[in-house]
Design a protein around this motif. Sequence first.
Motif, mmCIF file in Angstrom:
data_model
loop_
_atom_site.group_PDB
_atom_site.id
_atom_site.type_symbol
_atom_site.label_atom_id
_atom_site.label_comp_id
_atom_site.label_asym_id
_atom_site.label_seq_id
_atom_site.Cartn_x
_atom_site.Cartn_y
_atom_site.Cartn_z
ATOM 1 N N VAL A 225 0.857 -1.197 0.000
ATOM 2 C CA VAL A 225 0.000 0.000 0.000
ATOM 3 C C VAL A 225 0.892 1.246 0.000
ATOM 4 O O VAL A 225 1.751 1.391 0.876
ATOM 5 C CB VAL A 225 -0.916 0.010 1.239
ATOM 6 N N PRO A 226 0.757 2.143 -0.965
ATOM 7 C CA PRO A 226 1.640 3.325 -1.046
ATOM 8 C C PRO A 226 1.577 4.188 0.215
ATOM 9 O O PRO A 226 0.493 4.559 0.667
ATOM 10 C CB PRO A 226 1.097 4.089 -2.265
ATOM 11 N N HIS A 227 2.732 4.507 0.765
ATOM 12 C CA HIS A 227 2.784 5.364 1.953
ATOM 13 C C HIS A 227 2.305 6.782 1.621
ATOM 14 O O HIS A 227 1.768 7.476 2.488
ATOM 15 C CB HIS A 227 4.209 5.405 2.510
ATOM 16 N N GLU A 228 2.499 7.194 0.366
ATOM 17 C CA GLU A 228 2.068 8.526 -0.032
ATOM 18 C C GLU A 228 0.558 8.691 0.120
ATOM 19 O O GLU A 228 0.060 9.745 0.537
ATOM 20 C CB GLU A 228 2.474 8.815 -1.479
ATOM 21 N N THR A 229 -0.176 7.630 -0.219
ATOM 22 C CA THR A 229 -1.635 7.682 -0.103
ATOM 23 C C THR A 229 -2.056 7.809 1.358
ATOM 24 O O THR A 229 -2.953 8.603 1.693
ATOM 25 C CB THR A 229 -2.254 6.412 -0.712
ATOM 26 N N GLN A 242 -10.567 5.395 9.463
ATOM 27 C CA GLN A 242 -10.918 5.706 8.074
ATOM 28 C C GLN A 242 -9.822 5.260 7.119
ATOM 29 O O GLN A 242 -10.103 4.734 6.036
ATOM 30 C CB GLN A 242 -11.166 7.209 7.932
ATOM 31 N N ILE A 243 -8.577 5.469 7.514
ATOM 32 C CA ILE A 243 -7.460 5.021 6.676
ATOM 33 C C ILE A 243 -7.488 3.512 6.529
ATOM 34 O O ILE A 243 -7.260 2.972 5.440
ATOM 35 C CB ILE A 243 -6.117 5.482 7.288
ATOM 36 N N PHE A 244 -7.783 2.830 7.623
ATOM 37 C CA PHE A 244 -7.804 1.367 7.601
ATOM 38 C C PHE A 244 -8.909 0.833 6.693
ATOM 39 O O PHE A 244 -8.665 -0.006 5.822
ATOM 40 C CB PHE A 244 -7.974 0.830 9.026
ATOM 41 N N MET A 248 -6.607 1.034 3.243
ATOM 42 C CA MET A 248 -5.853 -0.215 3.334
ATOM 43 C C MET A 248 -6.668 -1.421 2.876
ATOM 44 O O MET A 248 -6.229 -2.189 2.016
ATOM 45 C CB MET A 248 -5.376 -0.427 4.772
ATOM 46 N N VAL A 249 -7.858 -1.575 3.460
ATOM 47 C CA VAL A 249 -8.666 -2.760 3.146
ATOM 48 C C VAL A 249 -9.016 -2.856 1.655
ATOM 49 O O VAL A 249 -8.857 -3.922 1.048
ATOM 50 C CB VAL A 249 -9.940 -2.786 4.024
ATOM 51 N N PRO A 250 -9.487 -1.776 1.006
ATOM 52 C CA PRO A 250 -9.789 -1.905 -0.437
ATOM 53 C C PRO A 250 -8.583 -2.297 -1.281
ATOM 54 O O PRO A 250 -8.719 -3.029 -2.261
ATOM 55 C CB PRO A 250 -10.291 -0.507 -0.812
ATOM 56 N N GLN A 251 -7.390 -1.819 -0.906
ATOM 57 C CA GLN A 251 -6.211 -2.099 -1.718
ATOM 58 C C GLN A 251 -5.664 -3.517 -1.520
ATOM 59 O O GLN A 251 -4.892 -3.990 -2.343
ATOM 60 C CB GLN A 251 -5.117 -1.061 -1.432
ATOM 61 N N VAL A 252 -6.037 -4.179 -0.432
ATOM 62 C CA VAL A 252 -5.586 -5.561 -0.216
ATOM 63 C C VAL A 252 -6.756 -6.535 -0.274
ATOM 64 O O VAL A 252 -6.639 -7.675 0.172
ATOM 65 C CB VAL A 252 -4.844 -5.700 1.137
#
Length: 334
Positions: A225-229, A242-244, A248-252
Amino acid sequence: MTDQVIQTITAVLVSIAFCLLYFAGSNFVLDKIVQLPVGSKNGREIFRSNVRPLLFIAPALLLLGTYLVYPLFETFRLSFYDATGEQFVGLANFRWVFADQNFLLTIRNNFLWLLVVPAAATAFGLVVAVLADRVWWGGFAKSMVFMPMAISFVGASVIWKFVYDFRGPDAEQIGILNAMVMGMGFEPQAWVTIPFWNNFFLMAILIWIQTGFAMVILSAALRGVPHETIEAARIDGASELQIFFEIMVPQVMSTILVVWTTITITVLKVFDIVMAMTGGQWDTSVLGNLMYDWMFRGGGDYGRSSTLAMVLMFAVVPVMAFNIRRFRTEEAQR
């Protein structure tokens, strides 16, 4: 003990020697015996390049055919025969399966296992993977969580027997769970004998084991997951939850589905834990236990045990097909 160690080492050495002899010998035969007419050097090389991979996979194909494909077709055939495997009875065994109360009970239990274990193990693994990367001792925590994966299902069941141990209402308790319950002022319980709820106590064992597997796979996915995002979301005022859930969840999610389906297949084949903990008593039996009972207890019934095995296989196939189809879709999109 010494004899067992010597036999194990001998078996390993003999297996390695056999593999080396087979591959060296097969290559020698391919190079020396296969002779094509003069002037067809390119044809000879093409022929060898086509045959050599078959030589490498031939032992695996032979073993798969002997111990997987043949038993599958033989089990399918026996599901249409009587208890002795000699008289053809058609679909009688399948009609019996869906009318038998024990089978309906095992289906209920299997459904509970499928509903709880994959979801819980995947969720816990994801949470541990996220939290462990935020503390300096995260590597140690991951090692501890993953450690149960090195234990067999039977070994894990023996460990949890002590967790759930019950020595009688007036006896001194050594079970950790009963010690906690008594410390809170309640009466100790024989946890694995409580109908319905005992299934969840058994599920906890598999969740304990599979959480480590989910954590390792999902931890690797989260590193992508890009740290920039994430940093941009924090700057915009997004909370950690919200970040989680929204980044995070959608990208994995694809990795989560892989983990979920893998654990689901493991759950469908569960047998060892139930057998070691309760033997299928107190309404804890699952399909694997019921199949074992019909085949190896009470004289053996080839027809009904084979029918139960086919039902179990039919339950696994859709999950595998879904996983394979999704994998091919992802490959086509790359």
